[in-house]
Design an enzyme around this catalytic site. Sequence first.
Site, PDB file in Angstrom:
ATOM      1  N   ARG A 168       5.947   9.777   3.620  1.00 60.00           N
ATOM      2  CA  ARG A 168       7.077   9.410   4.641  1.00 60.00           C
ATOM      3  C   ARG A 168       8.340   9.786   3.759  1.00 60.00           C
ATOM      4  O   ARG A 168       8.567   9.429   2.608  1.00 60.00           O
ATOM      5  CB  ARG A 168       7.139   7.841   5.027  1.00 60.00           C
TER       6      ARG A 168
ATOM      7  N   GLY B  98      -4.845  -1.673  -0.239  1.00 55.07           N
ATOM      8  CA  GLY B  98      -3.828  -0.651  -0.516  1.00 55.07           C
ATOM      9  C   GLY B  98      -4.096   0.822   0.067  1.00 55.07           C
ATOM     10  O   GLY B  98      -3.328   1.568  -0.094  1.00 55.07           O
TER      11      GLY B  98
ATOM     12  N   ASP C 293      11.517  -7.037   7.912  1.00 54.52           N
ATOM     13  CA  ASP C 293      11.229  -6.185   7.006  1.00 54.52           C
ATOM     14  C   ASP C 293      11.043  -4.779   7.543  1.00 54.52           C
ATOM     15  O   ASP C 293      10.965  -3.792   6.698  1.00 54.52           O
ATOM     16  CB  ASP C 293       9.920  -6.401   6.327  1.00 54.52           C
TER      17      ASP C 293
ATOM     18  N   ASP D 106       8.223   2.154  10.360  1.00 48.83           N
ATOM     19  CA  ASP D 106       7.015   1.396  10.815  1.00 48.83           C
ATOM     20  C   ASP D 106       6.527   1.730  12.235  1.00 48.83           C
ATOM     21  O   ASP D 106       6.869   1.084  13.082  1.00 48.83           O
ATOM     22  CB  ASP D 106       7.101  -0.098  10.446  1.00 48.83           C
TER      23      ASP D 106
ATOM     24  N   ARG E 116       0.760  -1.216   0.052  1.00 49.79           N
ATOM     25  CA  ARG E 116       0.001   0.010   0.064  1.00 49.79           C
ATOM     26  C   ARG E 116       1.056   1.271   0.015  1.00 49.79           C
ATOM     27  O   ARG E 116       0.484   2.393   0.474  1.00 49.79           O
ATOM     28  CB  ARG E 116      -0.898   0.027   1.028  1.00 49.79           C
TER      29      ARG E 116
END
Length: 478
Positions: free
Chosen positions: A168, A118, A244, A254, A85
Amino acid sequence: MAPFRFDTSYARLPEALFARVAPTPVRAPRLVIFNQGLAAELGLGAAEDWAALLAGNRLPEGATPLAQAYAGHQFGHFTMLGDGRAVLLGEHVAPDGRRVDIQLKGAGRTPFSRMGDGRAALGPMLREYLVSEAMHALGVSTTRSLAVVATGEPVVREEVLPGAVLTRVAASHIRVGTFQFAAAKRDREALAALLAHTIARHAPEAAEAERPALALLEATSRKQAALVARWMGVGFIHGVMNTDNMTLSGETIDYGPCAFMDAFEPMTVFSSIDRQGRYAYANQPVIAHWNLVRLAEALLPLIDPDETAAIDMANAAVQRFPALFEAEWLAQFRAKLGLATAEEGDRALVEMLLSVMRDTGCDMTGGFRALAEGAAWPVDAADQAAFAGFEAAWAARLAREGTALPDARARMLAANPAIIPRNHRVEQALAAAGEGDMGPFERLLAAVTRPYAPRPEDAPFRSPPLPHERVLATFCGT
């Protein structure tokens, strides 16, 4: 003038590492918040319509949109993944030559979306904006947030929520899982190209090493030791330390079910999906080491053609991580105690304090800040005496190095924040924003981005939660 100056080197890597895909336009983009300070820092130009640009409705000049492929060990289980996404618009080159990724999170489906829609909800995107900017102010290496744009479209999770897109900004989005992906595909060309690209961006000194892949592994270990030690020093719990979510740049990435600890308890877990406590506060250095072993495995073919020799060298490199972390952790906590020198017994001194904090339910941030300010311990009167033994040992330690208490406390004010994004305050601000009131969010943002120098009006944000305000679980928001 174009707002961004794109030169996307990642798009010149083998296409096995990404998929070319554009953001999916949204119905009614509206700028909810824009980071003017970060925009100025990056030398961004003017845009006629930031909302349309950062929602993905219009591609900026020079953009080469793509979704990155990566894999990951999620709670210990290996999975082939990718940006399901998120769309990387490109790499912006700032006036000082710094290169940063500009990524839209919640930008629509990609070839890696699997069954996902997404999209992203407004609350989790504002959460990432708030916490990433707070982490930056705390001095923790982190991705940052340029903007949140409301989409004017609903997203369906357990309930129907307003949609949003986060912009981001990152030194890069190259993860341990990116290398795992190329290694799992047995794509030597992609793996070698990714190595050269990563070294150029994040460890240029490794290019001159006899074994560049090994040098990159060692550089990443040093960065992760420093990063996780910083997390520990401010009581931050990442919540999803999957491979990840470990970057080669050494940035925190994240901000899903992350949280900050209130009362000090080493095994604190907030993430609703971490039912076994794998990513508890105290486990974070252990997991960082585990993740680095996975990076080493992916790099083996590039370390040495002789697999046995490669394993021996990689093993020696990753086994240095505990010592690296120990040194960084001690540096953090020495600073928090105002110590200017190093002594062999410093770990025992820190552990004495943390043990008393745990036994008395002392607030971690408030306890250390009280030490810095010379205030009373933030515990019940009956528990005050429990700190007497530590205070005597601390005073003796300062005396041995010749540091006067006022001098130590002056240093401690810069090492112990007064304000963190406390979970209950974050939830209150997000709830208000979901109802259209951004006032609480903006006041909290202003407070957490001045963590070491609070203003009088920030006093409410210093207090730990009352029993009925405690947040016991946080959620990833996907």
